[in-house]
Design a protein around this motif. Structure first.
Motif, short mmCIF file in Angstrom:
data_model
loop_
_atom_site.label_atom_id
_atom_site.label_comp_id
_atom_site.label_asym_id
_atom_site.label_seq_id
_atom_site.Cartn_x
_atom_site.Cartn_y
_atom_site.Cartn_z
N ASP A 1 0.38 -2.93 9.73
CA ASP A 1 -1.09 -3.73 10.26
C ASP A 1 -2.18 -2.97 9.65
O ASP A 1 -3.30 -2.99 10.27
N GLY A 2 -2.22 -2.52 8.45
CA GLY A 2 -3.25 -2.07 7.71
C GLY A 2 -3.79 -0.65 8.10
O GLY A 2 -4.96 -0.16 7.70
N GLN A 3 -2.97 0.21 9.16
CA GLN A 3 -3.34 1.39 9.74
C GLN A 3 -2.50 2.28 9.20
O GLN A 3 -1.39 2.17 9.53
N LEU A 4 -2.88 3.53 8.56
CA LEU A 4 -2.06 4.61 8.33
C LEU A 4 -2.27 5.84 9.27
O LEU A 4 -3.23 6.42 9.43
N ASP A 5 -1.21 6.39 9.81
CA ASP A 5 -1.34 7.34 10.70
C ASP A 5 -0.39 8.68 10.19
O ASP A 5 0.76 8.41 9.81
N LEU A 6 -1.44 9.61 10.12
CA LEU A 6 -0.73 11.00 9.60
C LEU A 6 -0.71 11.96 10.37
O LEU A 6 -1.66 12.15 11.31
N SER A 7 0.43 12.76 10.19
CA SER A 7 0.36 13.96 11.02
C SER A 7 0.91 15.12 10.08
O SER A 7 1.85 14.96 9.36
N GLU B 1 -7.80 3.63 8.46
CA GLU B 1 -8.03 2.03 8.32
C GLU B 1 -8.00 1.60 6.92
O GLU B 1 -9.10 1.82 5.98
N VAL B 2 -6.81 0.98 6.38
CA VAL B 2 -7.06 0.71 5.15
C VAL B 2 -7.48 -0.71 4.87
O VAL B 2 -6.96 -1.66 5.52
N ARG C 1 0.99 -1.22 -0.07
CA ARG C 1 -0.02 0.04 0.07
C ARG C 1 0.72 1.33 0.10
O ARG C 1 2.07 1.10 0.35
N VAL C 2 0.32 2.19 -0.57
CA VAL C 2 1.19 3.74 -0.57
C VAL C 2 0.04 4.81 -0.34
O VAL C 2 -1.12 4.76 -1.02
N ALA C 3 0.54 5.74 0.33
CA ALA C 3 -0.30 6.93 0.70
C ALA C 3 0.34 8.02 -0.24
O ALA C 3 1.60 8.28 -0.04
#
Length: 507
Positions: A482-488, A502-503, A437-439
């Motif tokens: 783990d399928g979770q993307l945290d952004l700041s 939650e991806v 995955r990529v954001a």
């Protein structure tokens, strides 16, 4: 220049000055927004009130329209307003004082509009708001115009066939002037609402004033806040209708232009890559007589064109000039008004195929830039301009990073095992090698889109950062596991934002 035109120019300059006061150049918008509503015993901590609670939303939807103050003349309304303002200054967090001031201010504004309508002669066609015939006039104006204005909040008030469109620009977070540090802009006009027909607006006047934090809190508690993730939200776009003559000028220009370079004695098309700014767009809204220029992408950062004129073969578009002889040449030259020289060459997109694409500059790939990588990866690296490197994320999955410095860096992903090469992405934020995955922010488009690196499946949009897209690598922090993307990141209003996405698993 007519007196009306002079007044419009002055107001436009004032609005632009307020917009440009924020860090980051011409991008407007306040830098201090209250996270919580002020208590009854405390003064507002910031210039802009919080987003309304569900109870306030219900009040906004159900409260009756403001009735004309038929029993009071102008002098009485002015006296009531001045008295309410004095009380509000002494008790800025008092709910009763806020209500009293709000009612007095709205009544005075509607009275001013009624007085102006007595002598108003329409010399321009009205504006038409399509797509909201079933909505109330207040909802229609707010959704179609309010969200196109870069403001801390907007608000719409109607009374009969009169409307007020109110915008509030908060003082900067480092400005301690709570008395006159905020900008309040009011558009007054007359509306015509016909069932199953577009809402027609006749703008009568507009005014601006410096106001206090207390005024902002009193007027803003019931304001409708635009959703920064909403499809209609376009940050940085101002509600500044052009005259019919001005809009006719810009409407005669092509909507899309492709960049050229002068190579071997002739013009050729640029080799396009994310961030190269090889195109620019002129976005037009005929029914609202507004136009914007974007030097990023069609859905990228819009810049309003508040003033348009033409001298000879040169079009003056806000802070840009475009020299283009439409009858004798395909090539136009775009530059800022203050720049020396003729500017950068562009050709209308419809005529771009007549120009050969310039061969990209290629060079051999030093061993350390793709050391040990398969040939398919080395070929992708060889197409990079400027700096480049390749990183193996997991066995068979490579991240190829190309760049020429901000804002034209981009990434491509290569899956050697499946033979897939991803599209080129502007700036990757995070990669989970296991889930692949990529954001990313795709090709400079805004807001940021979180998508799959290969199939382009989109999961989420996040708010536009304070800076242009080319700078988000300096502003956004991301971790992916783990399928979770945290952004700041820093949002449009200058606030620090943390979001968790939650991806979904691979299907």
């Amino acid at each position: 220049m007519s007196a009306k035109r002079e007044g419009r120019v002055v107001l436009s300059l004032l609005l632009v000055a307020v917009a440009c006061a924020c860090p980051g150049g011409a991008r407007s918008g306040p830098n201090a927004i209250a996270d919580q509503p002020p208590s009854k015993n405390e003064a507002p901590a910031a210039a802009v009130p919080p987003a309304p609670s569900p109870e306030h939303v219900a009040q906004q939807e159900t409260r009756p329209e403001v009735a004309p103050e038929a029993q009071e003349d102008g002098a009485q309304l002015e006296a009531r307003f001045e008295a309410a303002e004095k009380v509000l200054t002494l008790r800025p967090s008092d709910t009763a004082a806020q209500d009293s001031f709000e009612h007095a201010w709205i009544a005075r504004e509607l009275h001013l509009l009624r007085e102006e309508l007595k002598e108003h002669e329409r010399d321009e066609p009205v504006l038409e708001l399509d797509g909201c015939a079933a909505a109330s006039a207040r909802e229609c104006i707010g959704s179609r115009i309010g969200r196109r204005f870069d403001s801390a909040w907007y608000r719409v008030e109607t009374s009969g066939d009169a409307f007020l469109l109110i915008f509030f620009h908060a003082r900067l977070h480092y400005d301690n002037d709570r008395k006159t540090g905020n900008e309040l802009v009011v558009f007054r006009g007359k509306l015509e609402a016909n069932k199953d027909a577009p809402l027609r607006l006749d703008l009568v006047s507009r005014s601006e004033a410096k106001v206090s934090d207390a005024v902002g809190a009193a007027l803003g508690r019931r304001a409708a806040f635009p959703d920064p993730k909403g499809a209609d939200t376009r940050w940085g776009v101002r509600f500044e209708p052009l005259s019919p003559e001005e809009f006719a000028l810009v409407d005669s220009l092509p909507d899309e232009w492709v960049g050229l370079i002068f190579n071997n004695g002739k013009y050729q098309r640029m080799t396009e890559a994310p961030g190269d700014r090889a195109r620019f767009f002129i976005i037009k809204e005929p029914k609202l007589r507004m136009a914007y220029l974007s030097r990023s992408e069609r859905e990228g950062a819009f810049e309003a064109l508040p003033e348009i004129s033409k001298e000879g073969d040169t079009y003056h578009l806000g802070r840009y000039r475009l020299r283009w002889k439409s009858n004798t040449s395909d090539v136009g030259f775009l530059a800022t008004e203050t720049a020396e020289g003729e500017g950068e060459p562009y050709v209308p997109a419809k005529r771009a195929n007549a120009y050969k694409v310039a061969e990209p500059e290629r060079s051999s790939v030093p061993g350390h830039e793709a050391k040990g990588a398969p040939e398919v990866v080395r070929q992708v690296v060889a197409q990079c301009r400027g700096t480049r490197w390749a990183e193996e994320l997991r066995p068979g999955l490579y991240h190829v990073r190309c760049g020429c410095g901000s804002p034209c860096g981009y990434s491509t992903f290569v899956d050697v095992n499946s033979g897939r090469t991803s599209p080129t992405f502007w700036l990757p934020l995070a990669v989970d090698a296991e889930r692949q995955r990529v954001a990313i922010s795709t090709r400079g488009q805004l807001p940021i889109r979180i998508v799959d690196m290969f199939d382009g499946k989109e999961w989420m949009l996040i708010r536009r950062p304070l800076e242009p897209t080319g700078e988000i690598s300096n502003l956004v922090e991301a971790s992916f596991s783990d399928g979770q993307l945290d952004l700041s990141y820093t949002d449009r209003r200058g606030n620090s934002v943390r979001e968790t996405v939650e991806v979904p698993p691979i299907e």
